[in-house]
Design a protein around this motif. Structure first.
Motif, PDB file in Angstrom:
ATOM      1  N   SER A   7       0.816  -1.218   0.000  1.00 49.58           N
ATOM      2  CA  SER A   7       0.000   0.000   0.000  1.00 49.58           C
ATOM      3  C   SER A   7       0.849   1.268   0.000  1.00 49.58           C
ATOM      4  CB  SER A   7      -0.941   0.002   1.214  1.00 49.58           C
ATOM      5  OG  SER A   7      -0.197  -0.097   2.430  1.00 49.58           O
ATOM      6  N   GLY A   8       1.986   1.236   0.707  1.00 41.22           N
ATOM      7  CA  GLY A   8       2.835   2.424   0.739  1.00 41.22           C
ATOM      8  C   GLY A   8       3.457   2.747  -0.606  1.00 41.22           C
ATOM      9  N   VAL A   9       3.590   1.737  -1.465  1.00 35.54           N
ATOM     10  CA  VAL A   9       4.131   1.953  -2.812  1.00 35.54           C
ATOM     11  C   VAL A   9       3.025   2.353  -3.780  1.00 35.54           C
ATOM     12  CG1 VAL A   9       5.424   0.895  -4.697  1.00 35.54           C
ATOM     13  CG2 VAL A   9       5.907   0.234  -2.339  1.00 35.54           C
ATOM     14  N   LEU A  10       1.897   1.678  -3.665  1.00 38.80           N
ATOM     15  CA  LEU A  10       0.801   1.917  -4.607  1.00 38.80           C
ATOM     16  C   LEU A  10       0.263   3.335  -4.522  1.00 38.80           C
ATOM     17  CD1 LEU A  10      -1.138  -1.456  -4.300  1.00 38.80           C
ATOM     18  CD2 LEU A  10       0.193  -0.651  -6.245  1.00 38.80           C
ATOM     19  N   VAL A  11       0.387   3.979  -3.352  1.00 37.69           N
ATOM     20  CA  VAL A  11      -0.166   5.323  -3.216  1.00 37.69           C
ATOM     21  C   VAL A  11       0.508   6.307  -4.171  1.00 37.69           C
ATOM     22  CG1 VAL A  11       1.388   6.127  -1.393  1.00 37.69           C
ATOM     23  CG2 VAL A  11      -0.940   7.025  -1.507  1.00 37.69           C
ATOM     24  N   VAL A  17      -8.221  15.131 -10.472  1.00 34.61           N
ATOM     25  CA  VAL A  17      -7.549  15.205  -9.173  1.00 34.61           C
ATOM     26  C   VAL A  17      -6.104  15.657  -9.380  1.00 34.61           C
ATOM     27  CG1 VAL A  17      -6.744  13.868  -7.184  1.00 34.61           C
ATOM     28  CG2 VAL A  17      -9.023  13.479  -8.098  1.00 34.61           C
ATOM     29  N   ILE A  18      -5.663  16.630  -8.595  1.00 34.53           N
ATOM     30  CA  ILE A  18      -4.298  17.144  -8.695  1.00 34.53           C
ATOM     31  C   ILE A  18      -3.363  16.220  -7.925  1.00 34.53           C
ATOM     32  CG2 ILE A  18      -2.789  19.060  -8.029  1.00 34.53           C
ATOM     33  CD1 ILE A  18      -5.147  20.929  -8.577  1.00 34.53           C
ATOM     34  N   GLU A  19      -2.240  15.871  -8.558  1.00 34.20           N
ATOM     35  CA  GLU A  19      -1.315  14.894  -7.988  1.00 34.20           C
ATOM     36  C   GLU A  19      -0.244  15.562  -7.130  1.00 34.20           C
ATOM     37  OE1 GLU A  19       0.010  11.367 -10.254  1.00 34.20           O
ATOM     38  OE2 GLU A  19      -0.917  12.339 -11.978  1.00 34.20           O
ATOM     39  N   PHE A  20      -0.491  15.622  -5.823  1.00 31.33           N
ATOM     40  CA  PHE A  20       0.578  15.951  -4.886  1.00 31.33           C
ATOM     41  C   PHE A  20       1.218  14.670  -4.357  1.00 31.33           C
ATOM     42  CE2 PHE A  20      -0.825  20.449  -3.307  1.00 31.33           C
ATOM     43  CZ  PHE A  20      -0.464  20.976  -4.535  1.00 31.33           C
ATOM     44  N   ASN A  21       0.746  13.519  -4.837  1.00 32.24           N
ATOM     45  CA  ASN A  21       1.300  12.243  -4.396  1.00 32.24           C
ATOM     46  C   ASN A  21       2.150  11.577  -5.472  1.00 32.24           C
ATOM     47  OD1 ASN A  21      -0.819  11.623  -6.149  1.00 32.24           O
ATOM     48  ND2 ASN A  21      -1.324   9.720  -5.096  1.00 32.24           N
ATOM     49  N   GLY A  22       2.390  12.235  -6.576  1.00 37.37           N
ATOM     50  CA  GLY A  22       3.111  11.620  -7.679  1.00 37.37           C
ATOM     51  C   GLY A  22       4.575  11.390  -7.355  1.00 37.37           C
ATOM     52  N   GLY A  23       5.123  10.290  -7.866  1.00 35.29           N
ATOM     53  CA  GLY A  23       6.519   9.964  -7.634  1.00 35.29           C
ATOM     54  C   GLY A  23       7.386  10.085  -8.868  1.00 35.29           C
ATOM     55  N   TYR A  24       6.837  10.680  -9.934  1.00 38.06           N
ATOM     56  CA  TYR A  24       7.597  10.826 -11.174  1.00 38.06           C
ATOM     57  C   TYR A  24       7.394  12.232 -11.739  1.00 38.06           C
ATOM     58  CZ  TYR A  24       7.857   5.744 -10.923  1.00 38.06           C
ATOM     59  OH  TYR A  24       8.077   4.460 -10.502  1.00 38.06           O
ATOM     60  N   GLY A  44       8.724   1.823  -0.154  1.00 38.35           N
ATOM     61  CA  GLY A  44       9.043   0.736  -1.062  1.00 38.35           C
ATOM     62  C   GLY A  44      10.163  -0.133  -0.545  1.00 38.35           C
ATOM     63  N   MET A  45      11.117   0.468   0.161  1.00 32.12           N
ATOM     64  CA  MET A  45      12.201  -0.311   0.743  1.00 32.12           C
ATOM     65  C   MET A  45      11.681  -1.140   1.917  1.00 32.12           C
ATOM     66  SD  MET A  45      14.508  -0.553   3.391  1.00 32.12           S
ATOM     67  CE  MET A  45      14.384   1.073   4.118  1.00 32.12           C
ATOM     68  N   ALA A 102      -4.723  14.663  -4.361  1.00 39.80           N
ATOM     69  CA  ALA A 102      -4.197  13.428  -3.786  1.00 39.80           C
ATOM     70  C   ALA A 102      -2.896  13.732  -3.058  1.00 39.80           C
ATOM     71  CB  ALA A 102      -3.958  12.385  -4.880  1.00 39.80           C
ATOM     72  N   VAL A 103      -2.826  13.371  -1.785  1.00 32.37           N
ATOM     73  CA  VAL A 103      -1.624  13.576  -0.977  1.00 32.37           C
ATOM     74  C   VAL A 103      -1.159  12.221  -0.445  1.00 32.37           C
ATOM     75  CG1 VAL A 103      -2.324  15.910  -0.353  1.00 32.37           C
ATOM     76  CG2 VAL A 103      -2.936  14.001   1.149  1.00 32.37           C
ATOM     77  N   THR A 104       0.096  12.155  -0.032  1.00 33.18           N
ATOM     78  CA  THR A 104       0.660  10.906   0.462  1.00 33.18           C
ATOM     79  C   THR A 104       0.695  10.918   1.982  1.00 33.18           C
ATOM     80  OG1 THR A 104       2.086  10.801  -1.490  1.00 33.18           O
ATOM     81  CG2 THR A 104       2.637   9.355   0.340  1.00 33.18           C
ATOM     82  N   PRO A 105       0.042   9.962   2.639  1.00 35.13           N
ATOM     83  CA  PRO A 105       0.081   9.918   4.102  1.00 35.13           C
ATOM     84  C   PRO A 105       1.471   9.565   4.599  1.00 35.13           C
ATOM     85  CG  PRO A 105      -0.980   7.954   3.237  1.00 35.13           C
ATOM     86  CD  PRO A 105      -0.756   8.860   2.059  1.00 35.13           C
ATOM     87  N   GLY A 106       1.813  10.026   5.781  1.00 34.57           N
ATOM     88  CA  GLY A 106       3.155   9.801   6.314  1.00 34.57           C
ATOM     89  C   GLY A 106       3.350   8.480   7.015  1.00 34.57           C
ATOM     90  N   ARG A 107       2.267   7.838   7.455  1.00 33.47           N
ATOM     91  CA  ARG A 107       2.414   6.626   8.267  1.00 33.47           C
ATOM     92  C   ARG A 107       3.247   5.535   7.586  1.00 33.47           C
ATOM     93  NH1 ARG A 107       3.874   3.302  10.705  1.00 33.47           N
ATOM     94  NH2 ARG A 107       2.984   1.998  12.355  1.00 33.47           N
ATOM     95  N   PRO A 108       3.084   5.256   6.280  1.00 33.90           N
ATOM     96  CA  PRO A 108       3.875   4.178   5.668  1.00 33.90           C
ATOM     97  C   PRO A 108       5.375   4.436   5.642  1.00 33.90           C
ATOM     98  CG  PRO A 108       1.936   4.675   4.335  1.00 33.90           C
ATOM     99  CD  PRO A 108       2.056   5.760   5.353  1.00 33.90           C
ATOM    100  N   TYR A 109       5.830   5.651   5.956  1.00 37.04           N
ATOM    101  CA  TYR A 109       7.254   5.963   5.940  1.00 37.04           C
ATOM    102  C   TYR A 109       7.959   5.585   7.243  1.00 37.04           C
ATOM    103  CZ  TYR A 109       6.392   8.483   1.628  1.00 37.04           C
ATOM    104  OH  TYR A 109       6.046   8.788   0.337  1.00 37.04           O
TER     105      TYR A 109
END
Length: 495
Positions: free
Chosen positions: A104-108, A117-124, A215-216, A438-445
């Motif tokens: 789930s932490g990677v898929l987000v 939806v505006i991507e504030f969660n994008g990784g690229y 992801g790690m 879309a934002v990325t939650p901090g818990r998976p980190y």
């Protein structure tokens, strides 16, 4: 409207209209659909391809698209798969123990958000920042190379391995790896997976920065390893806590990101760099250096510290990096560099897992990094990320001051912010998505209990500063709903 949302909208419209046609009846031509819906030919082609994949239409080259014939008889009722719960559990003397792989932490950061939806969660990088023309030209030239489609060496093309070695060693390069020390991998995630599987057996502790890349953590847990946190501060990993963790756990692996750490953006301080390697060497532990962001330095970054692997004669550091982040999600070409017996183990696991990276991708990567377009692209990205970073930071201060920012990094894709005490992270991220960002939650980190609620807010996947302003406005609306009363969650008046 983006190309992606246009495709989704047109596919939805055509899906509804297809019911008016008889099975086997031809749909309007692509030209007619372009004129009727005022979209591009590419949008029409992609929408029809989507419907063909769903079995709604059948496309015939040169003849057009037709409503698909009705499918066969109804599918039988699904069988009973409950037995798999036992089969997928770990067997112990006491019986099966349920286990799972949490992605789930990677898929987000991989899942595409809904249209609009505006991507504030994008990784690229946003498509406008990707070197699409240079990539296309490189792939075309690569396809013409003699033997481009033949089997490559399992370690990778030597010219590409040598290029990565020069990047790691830096100017001079006396203490760095050579091409013989490098393996070509299918991107950074593949390199991480190979490194952790090679260096630590199931059940072993693996020291990780806290917070760190989800992801790690997912890779380590999927391998049955136990991530153990070592806190970071504004100057990166804390050496005294690293030494204590090594003594307490007996771990033989540390995974770290010394440059523009994900998610904090910290750069490992110069006086800590040798200390970290020395502490690991004395403990008989490897340092896995994930140098994912070296090509993502911003225009104001200044001179970057060399990789830990650039001066590592004893082979303490296993270094990895990738071309993916700075180019395109689909250019999955990365590298692992190591010295000594560990290289043979890395090579063996790499071969067992993937045989080799497709040669056309390696040839295209070589063409790209050897072209005049490559340095121009690096300069363009560095120049584009800085104003996005500064604009996001300024808009957050103006519109959502309740979110406390860490120091703005001079590299990477994102800002790391802390929410007020008492914030419900799931409620906040859910409210943001309903508001259209879309934002990325901090818990998976965090691999243990997080000290506070955090968000990772990206700026590289946005179209520009105007979209960032709108994204923060939507986030402000979400904070007004989800932040604790009295914590600054009420909607702020625009300055």
């Amino acid at each position: 409207m983006t190309e992606r949302s246009s495709v989704a909208d047109l596919a939805r419209t055509l899906r509804e209209e297809v019911d008016r046609y008889s099975p086997g009846e031809r749909l309007p031509s692509s030209r007619a659909l372009v004129d009727r819906y005022r979209v591009s030919p590419v949008t029409v082609s992609r929408a029809l391809a989507q419907l063909a994949a769903e079995g709604v239409v059948v496309t015939r080259p040169g003849a057009g698209a037709y409503r698909a014939e009705p499918s066969g008889p109804a599918k039988p009722a699904p069988g009973d798969t409950s037995w798999q719960e036992v089969a997928l559990s770990a067997q112990t003397a006491a019986g099966p123990v349920p286990r799972s792989v949490d992605a789930s932490g990677v898929l987000v950061t991989l899942a595409e958000p809904p249209p609009g939806v505006i991507e504030f969660n994008g990784g690229y990088l946003h498509p406008s920042l990707q070197p699409e023309r240079a990539l296309a030209a490189a792939l075309t030239r690569a396809g013409r190379r003699p033997g481009a489609w033949s089997r490559p060496p399992t370690d990778g093309l030597f010219e590409l391995r040598a290029w990565f070695a020069r990047q790691i060693a830096g100017p001079g390069g006396e203490g760095g790896p050579t091409g013989a020390d490098v393996l070509i991998t299918a991107g950074g995630q593949s390199a991480l997976t190979t490194a952790l599987r090679a260096l630590a057996p199931p059940g072993a502790p693996v020291l990780v920065e806290s917070p760190t890349y989800p992801g790690m953590l997912a890779v380590a847990r999927a391998a049955g390893q136990r991530p153990v946190p070592v806190p970071v501060d504004a100057d990166g990993l804390r050496p005294e806590l690293l030494a204590a963790a090594l003594r307490a756990t007996g771990a033989r692996v540390l995974v770290c990101q010394p440059l523009f750490q994900n998610p904090t953006g910290a750069v490992l301080a110069r006086e800590r760099r040798r200390e970290v390697v020395r502490i690991a060497r004395e403990a008989g532990a490897f340092v896995v250096e994930d140098d994912f962001a070296r090509s993502l330095a911003h225009e104001d970054a200044g001179a970057l510290p060399p990789p830990l692997a650039a001066d590592d004669p004893d082979g303490v550091v296993v270094h990895l990096r990738s071309l993916t982040k700075i180019t395109s999600p689909s250019l999955r070409v990365g590298a692992l560099a190591a010295r000594g017996p560990v290289l043979e183990r890395l090579r063996a696991i790499h071969v067992v897992d993937q045989f080799f990276v497709p040669r056309p991708l390696q040839e295209a990567a070589l063409e790209l990094v050897g072209s005049p377009a490559w340095p121009r692209h690096l300069r363009a990205v560095a120049a584009a990320l800085r104003p996005r970073r500064d604009h996001l930071a300024a808009e957050l201060r103006r519109q959502v001051p309740a979110l406390v920012q860490a120091a703005a990094p001079r590299g990477g894709f994102h800002l790391w912010v802390r929410a007020p005490e008492g914030t419900d992270e799931a409620a906040l991220t859910g409210a943001a998505l309903r508001a259209g960002v879309a934002v990325t939650p901090g818990r998976p980190y965090f691999c243990a209990e997080p000290p506070a609620v955090h968000l990772r807010l990206g700026f590289a996947a946005t179209a520009g500063t105007a979209e960032i302003t709108e994204g923060v406005r939507r986030l402000r609306t979400a904070c007004a709903q989800a932040l604790p009363h009295g914590a600054g969650g009420e909607e702020q008046a625009p300055a």
